[in-house]
Design a protein around this motif. Structure first.
Motif, PDB file in Angstrom:
ATOM      1  N   ARG A  87       0.794  -1.125  -0.107  1.00 47.67           N
ATOM      2  CA  ARG A  87       0.055   0.071  -0.027  1.00 47.67           C
ATOM      3  C   ARG A  87       0.712   1.314   0.238  1.00 47.67           C
ATOM      4  N   LEU A  88       1.906   1.329   0.726  1.00 46.20           N
ATOM      5  CA  LEU A  88       2.715   2.565   0.799  1.00 46.20           C
ATOM      6  C   LEU A  88       3.400   2.627  -0.592  1.00 46.20           C
ATOM      7  N   LEU A  89       3.748   1.509  -1.203  1.00 44.64           N
ATOM      8  CA  LEU A  89       4.464   1.863  -2.598  1.00 44.64           C
ATOM      9  C   LEU A  89       3.685   2.136  -3.606  1.00 44.64           C
ATOM     10  N   ARG A  90       2.201   1.642  -3.527  1.00 45.65           N
ATOM     11  CA  ARG A  90       1.192   1.813  -4.582  1.00 45.65           C
ATOM     12  C   ARG A  90       1.008   3.544  -4.344  1.00 45.65           C
ATOM     13  N   ARG A  91       0.971   4.038  -3.245  1.00 43.18           N
ATOM     14  CA  ARG A  91       0.632   5.542  -2.808  1.00 43.18           C
ATOM     15  C   ARG A  91       1.619   6.130  -3.352  1.00 43.18           C
ATOM     16  N   LEU A  92       2.923   5.830  -3.008  1.00 42.57           N
ATOM     17  CA  LEU A  92       3.959   6.490  -3.568  1.00 42.57           C
ATOM     18  C   LEU A  92       3.936   6.555  -5.101  1.00 42.57           C
ATOM     19  N   ALA A  93       3.870   5.405  -5.647  1.00 44.48           N
ATOM     20  CA  ALA A  93       3.904   5.565  -7.275  1.00 44.48           C
ATOM     21  C   ALA A  93       2.542   6.520  -7.584  1.00 44.48           C
ATOM     22  N   ALA A  94       1.500   6.437  -7.188  1.00 44.49           N
ATOM     23  CA  ALA A  94       0.389   7.234  -7.468  1.00 44.49           C
ATOM     24  C   ALA A  94       0.824   8.968  -7.273  1.00 44.49           C
ATOM     25  N   VAL A  95       1.270   9.235  -6.176  1.00 43.67           N
ATOM     26  CA  VAL A  95       1.622  10.543  -5.757  1.00 43.67           C
ATOM     27  C   VAL A  95       2.477  11.143  -6.609  1.00 43.67           C
ATOM     28  N   THR A  96       3.694  10.294  -7.032  1.00 37.26           N
ATOM     29  CA  THR A  96       4.710  10.494  -7.938  1.00 37.26           C
ATOM     30  C   THR A  96       4.002  10.834  -9.334  1.00 37.26           C
ATOM     31  N   ARG A  97       3.237   9.971  -9.945  1.00 37.30           N
ATOM     32  CA  ARG A  97       2.769  10.055 -11.129  1.00 37.30           C
ATOM     33  C   ARG A  97       1.766  11.255 -11.298  1.00 37.30           C
ATOM     34  N   VAL A  98       0.975  11.686 -10.262  1.00 32.66           N
ATOM     35  CA  VAL A  98       0.200  12.738 -10.341  1.00 32.66           C
ATOM     36  C   VAL A  98       1.127  14.285 -10.300  1.00 32.66           C
ATOM     37  N   ARG A  99       2.335  13.917  -9.724  1.00 30.82           N
ATOM     38  CA  ARG A  99       3.431  15.130  -9.752  1.00 30.82           C
ATOM     39  C   ARG A  99       4.252  15.121 -11.232  1.00 30.82           C
ATOM     40  N   GLY A 100       3.826  14.410 -12.033  1.00 30.89           N
ATOM     41  CA  GLY A 100       4.392  14.400 -13.371  1.00 30.89           C
ATOM     42  C   GLY A 100       5.621  13.363 -13.468  1.00 30.89           C
ATOM     43  N   GLY A 101       6.003  12.498 -12.363  1.00 33.99           N
ATOM     44  CA  GLY A 101       7.044  11.402 -12.376  1.00 33.99           C
ATOM     45  C   GLY A 101       6.645  10.123 -12.996  1.00 33.99           C
ATOM     46  N   CYS A 102       7.670   9.452 -13.207  1.00 37.14           N
ATOM     47  CA  CYS A 102       7.494   8.109 -13.689  1.00 37.14           C
ATOM     48  C   CYS A 102       8.346   7.044 -13.355  1.00 37.14           C
ATOM     49  N   TYR A 103       8.922   7.206 -12.209  1.00 35.89           N
ATOM     50  CA  TYR A 103       9.837   6.127 -11.708  1.00 35.89           C
ATOM     51  C   TYR A 103      10.086   6.108 -10.221  1.00 35.89           C
ATOM     52  N   ILE A 104      10.601   5.112  -9.565  1.00 36.93           N
ATOM     53  CA  ILE A 104      11.072   5.039  -8.220  1.00 36.93           C
ATOM     54  C   ILE A 104      12.281   4.546  -8.264  1.00 36.93           C
ATOM     55  N   ARG A 105      13.156   5.118  -7.415  1.00 35.91           N
ATOM     56  CA  ARG A 105      14.371   4.381  -7.332  1.00 35.91           C
ATOM     57  C   ARG A 105      14.795   4.134  -5.733  1.00 35.91           C
ATOM     58  N   LEU A 106      15.707   3.187  -5.469  1.00 35.61           N
ATOM     59  CA  LEU A 106      16.013   3.029  -3.814  1.00 35.61           C
ATOM     60  C   LEU A 106      17.094   2.238  -3.908  1.00 35.61           C
ATOM     61  N   ALA A 107      17.945   2.051  -2.785  1.00 33.31           N
ATOM     62  CA  ALA A 107      18.839   1.261  -2.615  1.00 33.31           C
ATOM     63  C   ALA A 107      18.528   0.265  -1.606  1.00 33.31           C
ATOM     64  N   VAL A 108      18.998  -0.855  -1.494  1.00 34.85           N
ATOM     65  CA  VAL A 108      18.772  -2.155  -0.406  1.00 34.85           C
ATOM     66  C   VAL A 108      20.035  -2.535  -0.059  1.00 34.85           C
TER      67      VAL A 108
END
Length: 171
Positions: free
Chosen positions: A103-124
């Motif tokens: 749910r957190l990742l889906r919301r982050l993707a949705a917020v990012t897309r609404v703001r014009g974004g198209c990717y998520i990056r992270l390090a593990v």
């Protein structure tokens, strides 16, 4: 717990203690607590001050803190679009396996897309196999064509000090 019992919202400064506790939880998971230098005051100052350096999504389940996703804007010159970089992602043990992370990742993707974004990056962390598997299940895959490099501590200071006259005195 059903997926519907989880709510996601933007953090406020009142969430700083929970955000910091999440950082401690991450550090403990990878046995690196000794590397955690930030404080709750840092979270408040840089996350909720005049010019926030990051945003955080908070997950709650049945009114309890269940996890968070701390991120900041990023931009890909190759793609020509903005996105986000996830700095810290945490789900409390009691809520793992219950859909909170997804749910957190889906919301982050949705917020990012609404703001014009198209990717998520992270390090593990290289030894956090559970997190690596989770991200892969969510479609966030390890990229073999990229490596993360960082300048920290003395290396960072050396770089900054070498050009201090151009930008002014140390603060």
């Amino acid at each position: 717990m059903t997926d519907a019992a989880v709510t996601i919202r933007f953090a406020t400064d009142a969430d700083a203690d929970d955000i910091f506790a999440s950082l401690v939880g991450i550090a403990d998971t990878v046995n690196e607590r000794h590397k955690l230098k930030s404080t709750v005051a840092d979270i408040r100052r840089f996350g909720f001050g005049e010019k926030p350096a990051f945003e955080t999504l908070i997950a709650e389940a049945d009114g309890q803190f269940a996890g968070c996703c701390l991120y900041f804007p990023s931009f890909s010159t190759w793609i020509g679009r903005p996105g986000v970089y996830v700095q810290d992602f945490f789900v409390a043990d009691a809520f793992r396996g219950r859909g909170v992370g997804e749910r957190l990742l889906r919301r982050l993707a949705a917020v990012t897309r609404v703001r014009g974004g198209c990717y998520i990056r992270l390090a593990v962390d290289t030894q956090n196999f559970r997190a690596q598997a989770f991200y892969a299940r969510c479609g966030i895959r390890h990229r073999i064509d990229e490596q993360i490099h960082a300048a920290r501590d003395e290396d960072f200071d050396r770089l900054a000090d070498a050009d201090i006259d151009e930008v002014g005195q140390k603060t």
